[in-house]
Design an enzyme around this catalytic site. Structure first.
Site, short mmCIF file in Angstrom:
data_model
loop_
_atom_site.label_atom_id
_atom_site.label_comp_id
_atom_site.label_asym_id
_atom_site.label_seq_id
_atom_site.Cartn_x
_atom_site.Cartn_y
_atom_site.Cartn_z
N ASP A 186 1.01 -1.04 -0.11
CA ASP A 186 0.05 -0.13 0.11
C ASP A 186 0.86 1.43 0.04
O ASP A 186 2.30 1.12 0.31
CB ASP A 186 -1.02 0.04 1.21
CG ASP A 186 -1.94 1.16 1.13
OD1 ASP A 186 -2.47 1.39 0.07
OD2 ASP A 186 -1.98 1.83 2.15
N SER A 187 0.33 2.50 -0.24
CA SER A 187 0.91 3.55 -0.47
C SER A 187 1.53 4.02 1.17
O SER A 187 2.44 4.69 1.35
CB SER A 187 0.18 4.82 -0.96
OG SER A 187 -0.92 4.87 -0.01
N TYR A 229 -0.79 8.50 -2.37
CA TYR A 229 -0.50 8.19 -3.86
C TYR A 229 -1.94 9.21 -4.43
O TYR A 229 -1.91 9.44 -5.59
CB TYR A 229 -0.55 6.95 -4.34
CG TYR A 229 0.65 6.22 -3.98
CD1 TYR A 229 1.86 6.66 -3.41
CD2 TYR A 229 0.79 5.24 -5.02
CE1 TYR A 229 3.07 5.93 -3.46
CE2 TYR A 229 2.02 4.14 -4.49
CZ TYR A 229 3.13 4.81 -3.81
OH TYR A 229 3.91 4.00 -3.86
N GLY A 230 -3.21 9.31 -3.68
CA GLY A 230 -4.27 9.61 -4.50
C GLY A 230 -4.32 10.68 -5.20
O GLY A 230 -5.30 10.73 -6.12
N CYS A 271 -4.14 -1.40 -2.50
CA CYS A 271 -4.40 -0.18 -2.65
C CYS A 271 -5.03 0.25 -3.83
O CYS A 271 -4.52 0.00 -4.96
CB CYS A 271 -2.80 0.62 -2.76
SG CYS A 271 -2.85 2.43 -3.24
N ASN A 272 -6.19 0.88 -3.82
CA ASN A 272 -6.98 0.95 -4.99
C ASN A 272 -6.48 1.99 -5.96
O ASN A 272 -6.50 1.78 -7.00
CB ASN A 272 -8.21 1.80 -4.44
CG ASN A 272 -9.34 0.74 -3.84
OD1 ASN A 272 -9.97 -0.24 -4.52
ND2 ASN A 272 -9.16 0.53 -2.53
N THR A 273 -5.73 3.00 -5.41
CA THR A 273 -5.08 3.94 -6.38
C THR A 273 -4.07 3.44 -7.01
O THR A 273 -3.77 3.49 -8.47
CB THR A 273 -4.52 5.35 -5.46
OG1 THR A 273 -5.44 5.61 -4.51
CG2 THR A 273 -3.98 6.30 -6.43
N GLU A 292 -4.19 9.45 7.76
CA GLU A 292 -2.52 9.39 8.10
C GLU A 292 -2.21 10.38 9.35
O GLU A 292 -1.22 9.73 9.82
CB GLU A 292 -2.02 9.67 6.79
CG GLU A 292 -2.25 8.88 5.47
CD GLU A 292 -1.17 7.73 5.50
OE1 GLU A 292 -0.06 7.94 5.67
OE2 GLU A 292 -1.52 6.48 5.21
N CYS A 313 -11.25 2.66 -1.09
CA CYS A 313 -9.67 3.00 -0.66
C CYS A 313 -9.68 2.56 0.62
O CYS A 313 -10.70 2.31 1.73
CB CYS A 313 -9.73 4.63 -0.19
SG CYS A 313 -8.35 5.15 0.55
N THR A 314 -8.46 1.63 0.88
CA THR A 314 -8.40 0.85 2.00
C THR A 314 -7.95 1.74 3.28
O THR A 314 -7.85 0.93 4.35
CB THR A 314 -7.04 -0.17 1.71
OG1 THR A 314 -5.94 0.50 1.29
CG2 THR A 314 -7.47 -1.03 0.45
N HIS A 315 -7.86 2.68 3.15
CA HIS A 315 -7.72 3.63 4.35
C HIS A 315 -9.16 4.10 5.13
O HIS A 315 -9.28 4.09 6.26
CB HIS A 315 -7.13 4.95 4.23
CG HIS A 315 -5.62 5.21 3.99
ND1 HIS A 315 -5.24 4.51 3.06
CD2 HIS A 315 -4.77 5.87 4.90
CE1 HIS A 315 -3.81 4.60 3.16
NE2 HIS A 315 -3.55 5.41 4.16
N1 DGL Z 1 -5.13 3.24 0.37
C1 DGL Z 1 -4.99 3.69 -0.87
C2 DGL Z 1 -6.05 3.46 -1.53
O1 DGL Z 1 -6.69 2.49 -1.48
C3 DGL Z 1 -4.71 5.34 -1.27
C4 DGL Z 1 -4.09 6.11 -0.19
C5 DGL Z 1 -3.39 7.14 -0.92
O2 DGL Z 1 -4.14 8.07 -1.34
O3 DGL Z 1 -2.23 6.99 -0.78
O4 DGL Z 1 -6.59 4.01 -2.48
#
Ligand code: DGL
Length: 274
Positions: free
Chosen positions: A11-12, A43-44, A74-76, A159, A193-195
């Site tokens: 993940d990011s 990363y978003g 990580c979806n992004t 974060e 988004c996994t966050h």
């Molecule tokens: N956790 C990441 C996701 O699922 C994104 C977090 C980020 O923006 O880095 O998209």
């Protein structure tokens, strides 16, 4: 060949830990390496090119560690880098290895949760702009209407450990109201988004009754279990000592202090210089 051949989880930053937690519940027997690219997160809001370059670098590192299989939790990264890595880089890096994402397994099953056939996607700007969810859901469920909402502030709030603060209420409510107003009748909201599972309580607080909120962890874990069963060639290469190793590209002490909120238990990470 290295003795340990762990499954890589990427993940990011911290978000992938919410997925790893579910994977470990279902598949505790395998070895795992987690890498959070915290030094370059989030990363978003980054470009395709940048997310691809960062993700590829991390995938190469996982392969050097002996991972036969890497999950982009990580979806992004799944939206912006997975296809290019699978099509352009895997053959050159190691054609026997595999890299999987979180979007495909989610879109395969998401239609089962809706009766109104209207689904809302909450995600980073990068994931929303890629159109990946709209395109993939259309393939599996052409009769479902997909409405997307980018929530660019949510990851930085999480974060920075501000997700339980009263200030977070404003941003959570704002995006929920916006997506619900865009399309009447949405009965499923996907946290793409996994966050975002860390915001679940707040999200539920501001949602009208009758809208289900779906997190991806369990869906991805189910899909991985199924994948390993269907791909014995990969499964046989995954070592099984129940080892878990955590790396961050930023400060390990800082990572450990934040990570337990996502992972549900304390952990000790090492630094990786990329
Ligand atoms: N956790 C990441 C996701 O699922 C994104 C977090 C980020 O923006 O880095 O998209």
């Amino acid at each position: 060949m290295p003795i340990s051949q762990p499954i890589g989880i990427f993940d990011s930053g911290y978000g992938g830990l919410t997925v790893m937690k579910e994977i470990l519940q279902q598949l505790p027997q395998y070895d795992y390496i987690y890498l959070g690219d915290n030094a370059r997160a989030p990363y978003g809001n980054r470009s395709f090119e940048t997310v691809y370059r960062y993700t590829l670098q991390c995938v190469e590192w996982f392969f050097e560690q002996g991972c036969p299989l890497v999950i982009l939790a990580c979806n992004t990264a799944s939206a912006k880098a997975l296809r290019s890595i699978q099509q352009n880089d895997l053959q050159r890096l190691n054609p026997d290895n595999r890299v999987l994402g979180v979007i495909r397994p989610t879109t395969e099953v998401i239609g089962q949760y809706t009766t109104s056939k209207k689904i809302g996607i909450l995600a980073t700007r990068g994931t929303v702009n890629s159109g990946s969810y709209t395109i993939e859901i259309e393939k599996f469920y052409p009769d479902i209407t997909v409405t997307q909402e980018a929530c660019p502030i949510w990851v930085p709030l999480i974060e920075n450990n501000e997700h339980n603060s009263p200030g977070a209420d404003y941003f959570v409510q704002k995006h929920l109201e916006h997506i619900i107003q865009q399309e009447a009748g949405i009965d499923v909201l996907l946290l793409a988004c996994t966050h975002y599972p860390l915001l679940l309580d707040k999200i539920r607080k501001f949602l009208p009754d009758g809208i289900k909120v779906i997190s991806q962890g369990e869906i991805v874990a189910n899909s991985l279990a199924d994948y390993l069963q269907r791909h014995p060639g990969i499964e046989n290469r995954c070592s099984r000592s129940g080892e878990r190793t955590f790396y961050t590209t930023d400060d390990p002490e800082d990572f450990d202090a934040h990570a337990s909120i996502f992972f549900g238990e304390a952990l000790h990470s090492k630094h990786l210089n990329l």
